[in-house]
Design a protein around this motif. Structure first.
Motif, short mmCIF file in Angstrom:
data_model
loop_
_atom_site.label_atom_id
_atom_site.label_comp_id
_atom_site.label_asym_id
_atom_site.label_seq_id
_atom_site.Cartn_x
_atom_site.Cartn_y
_atom_site.Cartn_z
N TYR A 153 37.52 24.93 49.24
CA TYR A 153 37.10 23.52 49.34
C TYR A 153 37.17 22.81 47.98
O TYR A 153 37.71 21.70 47.87
CB TYR A 153 35.68 23.43 49.93
CG TYR A 153 34.83 22.30 49.40
CD1 TYR A 153 34.99 20.99 49.87
CD2 TYR A 153 33.87 22.53 48.41
CE1 TYR A 153 34.22 19.95 49.37
CE2 TYR A 153 33.09 21.49 47.91
CZ TYR A 153 33.27 20.20 48.39
OH TYR A 153 32.50 19.18 47.89
N TYR A 154 36.65 23.46 46.93
CA TYR A 154 36.55 22.79 45.62
C TYR A 154 37.83 22.99 44.78
O TYR A 154 38.58 22.04 44.55
CB TYR A 154 35.30 23.26 44.88
CG TYR A 154 35.23 22.77 43.45
CD1 TYR A 154 35.04 21.42 43.16
CD2 TYR A 154 35.37 23.65 42.36
CE1 TYR A 154 35.01 20.96 41.85
CE2 TYR A 154 35.33 23.20 41.06
CZ TYR A 154 35.15 21.85 40.81
OH TYR A 154 35.12 21.40 39.51
N HIS A 155 38.09 24.25 44.39
CA HIS A 155 39.31 24.47 43.60
C HIS A 155 40.54 24.19 44.45
O HIS A 155 41.55 23.72 43.94
CB HIS A 155 39.36 25.92 43.10
CG HIS A 155 38.23 26.26 42.18
ND1 HIS A 155 38.03 25.60 40.99
CD2 HIS A 155 37.23 27.15 42.28
CE1 HIS A 155 36.97 26.10 40.39
NE2 HIS A 155 36.46 27.03 41.15
N SER A 214 40.12 20.09 47.32
CA SER A 214 39.71 18.94 46.50
C SER A 214 40.60 18.81 45.26
O SER A 214 41.11 17.72 44.97
CB SER A 214 38.25 19.07 46.06
OG SER A 214 37.41 19.07 47.18
N ASN A 215 40.77 19.91 44.54
CA ASN A 215 41.40 19.80 43.23
C ASN A 215 42.87 20.24 43.16
O ASN A 215 43.51 20.08 42.11
CB ASN A 215 40.56 20.53 42.18
CG ASN A 215 39.27 19.75 41.93
OD1 ASN A 215 39.30 18.51 41.90
ND2 ASN A 215 38.16 20.44 41.79
N ARG A 216 43.39 20.77 44.27
CA ARG A 216 44.83 21.05 44.27
C ARG A 216 45.57 20.20 45.30
O ARG A 216 46.78 20.24 45.35
CB ARG A 216 45.09 22.53 44.55
CG ARG A 216 44.60 23.38 43.40
CD ARG A 216 44.89 24.82 43.66
NE ARG A 216 46.29 25.12 43.41
CZ ARG A 216 46.84 26.29 43.72
NH1 ARG A 216 46.13 27.22 44.32
NH2 ARG A 216 48.11 26.52 43.46
N LEU A 270 43.82 16.80 46.98
CA LEU A 270 43.42 15.38 46.87
C LEU A 270 43.50 14.85 45.45
O LEU A 270 43.94 13.71 45.23
CB LEU A 270 42.00 15.19 47.43
CG LEU A 270 41.88 15.37 48.95
CD1 LEU A 270 40.43 15.17 49.38
CD2 LEU A 270 42.80 14.39 49.68
N TRP A 271 43.06 15.65 44.46
CA TRP A 271 43.05 15.13 43.08
C TRP A 271 44.48 14.82 42.59
O TRP A 271 44.76 13.67 42.19
CB TRP A 271 42.32 16.10 42.15
CG TRP A 271 42.32 15.69 40.70
CD1 TRP A 271 43.25 16.03 39.76
CD2 TRP A 271 41.36 14.84 40.04
NE1 TRP A 271 42.93 15.45 38.54
CE2 TRP A 271 41.77 14.73 38.69
CE3 TRP A 271 40.19 14.19 40.45
CZ2 TRP A 271 41.05 13.98 37.75
CZ3 TRP A 271 39.47 13.44 39.50
CH2 TRP A 271 39.91 13.34 38.17
N PRO A 272 45.40 15.78 42.63
CA PRO A 272 46.75 15.44 42.15
C PRO A 272 47.42 14.35 42.99
O PRO A 272 48.08 13.47 42.44
CB PRO A 272 47.52 16.77 42.23
CG PRO A 272 46.69 17.69 43.05
CD PRO A 272 45.28 17.21 42.98
N HIS A 307 35.76 7.33 43.43
CA HIS A 307 35.76 7.17 41.97
C HIS A 307 37.13 7.34 41.33
O HIS A 307 37.29 7.14 40.13
CB HIS A 307 34.81 8.19 41.33
CG HIS A 307 33.36 7.91 41.61
ND1 HIS A 307 32.51 7.37 40.67
CD2 HIS A 307 32.60 8.07 42.72
CE1 HIS A 307 31.30 7.22 41.18
NE2 HIS A 307 31.33 7.64 42.44
N ILE A 308 38.11 7.78 42.11
CA ILE A 308 39.42 8.06 41.51
C ILE A 308 40.42 7.01 42.03
O ILE A 308 40.05 6.17 42.85
CB ILE A 308 39.85 9.51 41.82
CG1 ILE A 308 40.06 9.75 43.32
CG2 ILE A 308 38.78 10.49 41.30
CD1 ILE A 308 40.58 11.16 43.64
N PRO A 309 41.67 7.02 41.59
CA PRO A 309 42.60 6.01 42.09
C PRO A 309 42.83 6.19 43.59
O PRO A 309 42.74 7.30 44.10
CB PRO A 309 43.90 6.32 41.33
CG PRO A 309 43.51 7.14 40.15
CD PRO A 309 42.30 7.90 40.56
C1 G6P Z 1 35.78 12.91 38.04
C2 G6P Z 1 35.56 12.93 39.53
C3 G6P Z 1 34.17 13.46 39.84
C4 G6P Z 1 33.94 14.79 39.15
C5 G6P Z 1 34.25 14.70 37.65
C6 G6P Z 1 34.13 16.04 36.94
O1 G6P Z 1 34.87 12.02 37.50
O2 G6P Z 1 35.73 11.62 40.05
O3 G6P Z 1 33.99 13.60 41.23
O4 G6P Z 1 32.60 15.20 39.32
O5 G6P Z 1 35.56 14.21 37.49
O6 G6P Z 1 34.86 17.03 37.60
P1 G6P Z 1 34.17 18.30 38.26
O7 G6P Z 1 35.25 18.90 39.09
O8 G6P Z 1 33.72 19.16 37.13
O9 G6P Z 1 33.01 17.85 39.08
#
Ligand code: G6P
Ligand code: ADP
Length: 457
Positions: free
Chosen positions: A83-85, A88-90, A92-94, A162-164
């Protein structure tokens, strides 16, 4: 009214000391930096993932001066991975930052994302009294608004992204584009940092869902959802007062005396969206082309480790370390090294002293939802110059910054030259104007405004 804030990251993380006592230390990142002061002021409940120290399920924070309660959602190792690494981060984030080539869209990770979002929604339902507004935050929890709505059709639910929000052409690469939008549209009010992000979101609703939009409103399944641009602010006066206190002035003087050169500063989470290698390379080019600057300017890059389980972040770290070594190897002479590199987070006071000491602040992300570092620097500086990427959400609001295209190395190197050579008069004029802008929309106005719009107050 008890406000309920929901985010993935918790505002303070527990550390167990040798005596077995827990110390709660502030998390580093834009979201928690912005929301902790809000909750400290208005009170309420914050629901977030409890990373480490699983036995603590609920705690009053901040430690020593409790103002709100934190409820900690426990996740298994596999859930954190997927869910997180993972999603979310592989995914949605990229994707949201236009790095499609770095995305991994895996359906097992999506499944876990759905389950974890359900867990968060359940925790909200258990914690909420009738009438309490719920404010969900960011891309890790996009499905939570809809999941709450399914059980509480009358709840007031807000979401801040909070992101684009990328162009719908990019968003449509996500295999679960529909589900994600439907999740978000469970909210009554959706906030983003810029009008561009809102425009892209509305267009995704039309193209992906076939929803009707009218002005800032999406009509979906018999409900009307407003989508608004409300860029986040900072605690301008608090930063300004701290930066001009005698202790910080002294610390800033110490930093300047130790360096004995002009100071260029970078402060970031070590994230590939922040454009750190591009910044270092531009600085190297600048030194090649301006031999007169050698020995007279130092770039101090403070990078806090982030998401180290994800491969892209580990690669970035070696790339940055390699560049620092290469540029220093090439230019170091007579006791002067062009780049100083700090690989750790700094506490608020140490950070503010660095903002105060800097001649030029380099905020040059390839893409950034907003970027709070830019605003924090402006609030703390006396006569410094902000060099700001046009791809940071904050660029819209800060036209007097020296704006750059981080993809253009020559332009970036020239902007450094311009900033370092700017007259004191011009620096002060720009800074005064920028500080006025910050004061016009600070953190309190942002938070109170959003909650008032959400609750119809
Ligand atoms: C950005 C994201 C946040 C996140 C932060 C730090 O600000 O919009 O959702 O909390 O980065 O990243 P992390 O993965 O450590 O929470
Ligand atoms: P992001 O949201 O991507 O983390 P922002 O610039 O919006 O980026 O917010 C970052 C927050 O984290 C700011 O409040 C900043 O002060 C803090 N921060 C970033 N890098 C560091 C660092 N190296 N040391 C301490 N704090 C940092």
């Amino acid at each position: 009214m008890g406000l309920i804030v929901v985010s993935n990251r918790e505002p303070y993380a527990p550390r167990k000391g040798e005596d077995g006592q827990l110390t709660w230390r502030p998390s580093i990142g834009g979201l928690t930096a912005a929301l902790d002061p809000v909750l400290r002021r208005v009170g309420g409940t914050w629901i977030a993932w409890g990373e480490g120290q699983a036995e603590v399920e609920e705690v009053a924070l901040p430690q020593g001066d409790p103002r709100y309660r934190l409820k900690r959602v426990q996740l298994s190792e596999a859930e954190v991975r997927d869910y997180y690494h993972g999603f979310s981060n592989r995914a949605l984030w990229p994707m949201s930052h236009y790095f499609i080539e770095r995305t991994k869209y895996l359906s097992a990770q999506w499944q876990t994302y759905v389950e974890v979002n359900r867990r968060f929604a359940r925790t909200v339902l258990e914690s909420r009294e009738p009438g309490d507004p719920v404010w969900v935050h960011d891309y890790q929890l996009a499905l939570v608004p809809r999941l709450i709505r399914e059980s509480r059709s009358d709840a007031r639910i807000g979401l801040f992204w909070h992101i684009p929000w990328p162009s719908s052409e990019v968003f449509r690469t996500l295999p679960w584009d529909r589900e994600l939008l439907e999740g978000l549209l469970g909210a009554d009010l959706i906030g983003m940092h810029t009008p561009e992000y809102v425009r892209h979101f509305l267009s995704a609703c039309r193209r992906v869902l076939g929803a009707e939009t009218e002005g800032d409103t999406v009509h979906w399944q018999g409900r009307a959802v407003r989508v608004v641009d409300r860029p986040i602010g900072i605690e301008v006066d608090e930063y300004g007062a701290l930066a001009s206190s005698p202790e910080i002035e002294e610390a800033a003087d110490r930093i300047r005396r130790t360096l004995q050169t002009q100071l260029l500063l970078g402060v970031d989470r070590l994230d590939y969206t922040k454009g750190i290698p591009e910044r270092l390379e531009a600085f190297g080019d600048f030194l090649d082309r301006h031999p007169e600057a050698r020995g007279r300017v130092t770039l101090l890059q403070i990078a806090v480790p982030s998401r180290e389980q994800v491969e892209s972040y580990r690669q970035l770290r070696s790339r940055v370390e390699g560049l620092v070594g290469r540029i220093n190897g090439r230019h170091t002479q007579g006791g002067w090294a062009p780049i100083q590199y700090v690989y750790r987070g700094m506490g608020r006071e140490e950070l503010v002293a660095h903002y105060r000491a800097a001649d030029v602040m380099l905020v040059t992300p390839l893409r950034d939802g907003l970027n709070l570092v830019a605003k924090e620097f402006l609030a703390c500086s006396r006569d410094g110059v902000l060099v700001l990427s046009r791809f940071a959400g904050a660029a819209d609001e800060l036209p007097e910054a020296v704006q750059v295209n981080p993809y253009n190395p020559t332009g970036l190197a020239e902007a450094l030259n311009q900033a370092l050579g700017m007259s004191l008069e011009e620096k002060k004029a720009r800074l005064t104007r920028l500080q006025e802008r910050l004061r016009g929309s600070d953190l309190r106005a942002w938070a109170d405004g959003f909650v008032a719009e959400l609750t119809g107050a």
